[in-house]
Design a protein around this motif. Structure first.
Motif, short mmCIF file in Angstrom:
data_model
loop_
_atom_site.label_atom_id
_atom_site.label_comp_id
_atom_site.label_asym_id
_atom_site.label_seq_id
_atom_site.Cartn_x
_atom_site.Cartn_y
_atom_site.Cartn_z
N ASP A 82 3.95 -6.05 3.50
CA ASP A 82 3.69 -4.95 4.43
C ASP A 82 4.67 -5.06 5.59
O ASP A 82 5.58 -5.90 5.56
N ASP A 138 5.87 2.03 6.87
CA ASP A 138 4.56 1.38 6.65
C ASP A 138 3.80 2.21 5.62
O ASP A 138 3.27 3.25 5.96
N ASP A 139 3.72 1.89 4.38
CA ASP A 139 4.25 0.69 3.78
C ASP A 139 5.09 1.04 2.56
O ASP A 139 5.10 0.33 1.58
N GLU A 184 -5.18 1.54 2.53
CA GLU A 184 -5.06 0.34 3.37
C GLU A 184 -5.32 0.68 4.82
O GLU A 184 -5.98 -0.06 5.54
N GLU A 185 -4.78 1.82 5.25
CA GLU A 185 -4.84 2.18 6.68
C GLU A 185 -6.27 2.48 7.14
O GLU A 185 -6.53 2.58 8.33
N HIS A 195 0.82 -1.23 0.00
CA HIS A 195 0.00 0.00 0.00
C HIS A 195 0.85 1.27 0.00
O HIS A 195 1.91 1.34 0.63
#
Ligand code: CO
Ligand code: ZN
Length: 323
Positions: A211, A158-159, A188-189, A59
């Protein structure tokens, strides 16, 4: 690791991944057969083959904050985008899309919630850009990139470290029959949103998400057994997925082929894009490879360069093998 530095320092909270995507497009263009950007903003890069469809996914978005109220004294009240930590925000700085820097301070003595904090944007007050933050504007941690003795620390490992790994795999991949899709996902988060639509659109035969995973081999830590520098971690389970045994085995085989030491990741909570991918369509055999990271979701996420390079080696081998 100049590319990793560039990726981590780009501005890209969930829903605002454009700057990150532009960097990746520039990097991958000479190596890809084609690429497209879907409706939500996922970047889908293809290396064509006649064999099975393999989707690799990392991501682009990072956690951040969003202005909810700008009060009459021009203090910015905000809420989180993804899992920002009060302890990591408090008395640190955040940066808005326009480059404006704000200091995060507390409304009450012992802040426990994001709503106990506010952003003071006076720090960077120049006559021409004073107070130009509005409701809905987003900001990210101010966390510079450092390399030190085989380790890197920065915001947004991340990421972006996953994005870096996918780019390196694409650059280094030798000829393969597999039909490869490198997906750089959005949001994604906020709940694996981009990976969900990307997987539906691609309908892969199998998939691997890349990830980070929390690693607290530090004083007061020990909740997770992973060690920084112990190798990339093959995910067994997290809160969103139980990895498919065939893909898990494929990753183990690839690690063996590449002579890369690996660790195993078992988490009660949390999720990665693998969670959205494996329940897409009629189901996709999905696994995940994770880079151990200390101080996850802070401005100084820390990873081992050897673990990152190990992940590239494992995935290169995965790309050239059949499921
Ligand atoms: Co995260
Ligand atoms: Zn992540």
């Amino acid at each position: 690791m100049a590319l990793l530095k560039k990726l981590t320092q780009a501005f890209g909270p969930s829903g605002n991944e454009d700057a990150v995507r532009d960097i990746i497009i520039e990097e991958i263009t000479p190596y890809a057969d084609e690429y497209s950007v879907d409706t939500l903003g996922n970047l889908i890069v293809r290396k064509k083959g006649t064999g099975k469809k393999l989707m690799l996914c990392a991501h682009m978005d990072e956690i951040g904050v969003i202005a909810t109220v700008v009060d009459d004294k021009k203090f910015v009240h905000f809420s989180g985008i993804g899992g920002v930590k009060v302890s990591a925000l408090h008395q640190n700085k955040v940066v808005f899309a326009n480059g404006e820097v704000g200091v995060v301070a507390e409304k009450s003595e012992k802040p426990t919630k994001v709503s106990d904090l506010y952003i003071d944007v006076l720090l960077d007050c120049k006559a021409d850009n004073l107070y130009n933050i509005s409701v809905g504007d987003v900001a990210v941690y101010d966390g510079k990139y450092d390399e030190n003795g085989g380790f890197v620390s920065s915001k947004a490992l991340d990421d972006r470290v996953g994005c870096y790994i996918l780019i390196e795999v694409l650059k280094q991949i030798e000829k393969t029959d597999n039909d490869l899709y490198f997906v750089f996902s959005v949001q994604e988060e906020l709940g694996l949103r981009g990976a969900k639509t990307a997987a539906f659109g691609i309908s892969p035969d199998y998939a691997v998400a890349v990830d980070v995973t929390p690693c607290d081999d530090v004083p007061g830590g020990g909740k997770y057994p992973l060690k920084l520098g112990g190798g990339p971690a093959i995910k067994v389970k997290d809160g969103s997925v139980i990895c498919h045994p065939r893909v898990k085995k494929l990753l183990e085989q690839a690690a063996k082929t590449g002579r890369v030491a690996v660790q195993y990741e078992v988490l009660d909570k949390g999720g990665t894009d693998a969670g959205a991918i494996h329940t897409s369509g009629a189901g996709v055999a999905t696994g995940a490879l994770s880079v151990p990271v200390r101080y996850l979701h802070t401005p100084c996420e820390t990873a081992s360069i050897a673990d990152i390079e190990g992940a590239v080696t494992v995935l290169k081998s995965v790309c050239s093998e059949a499921l």
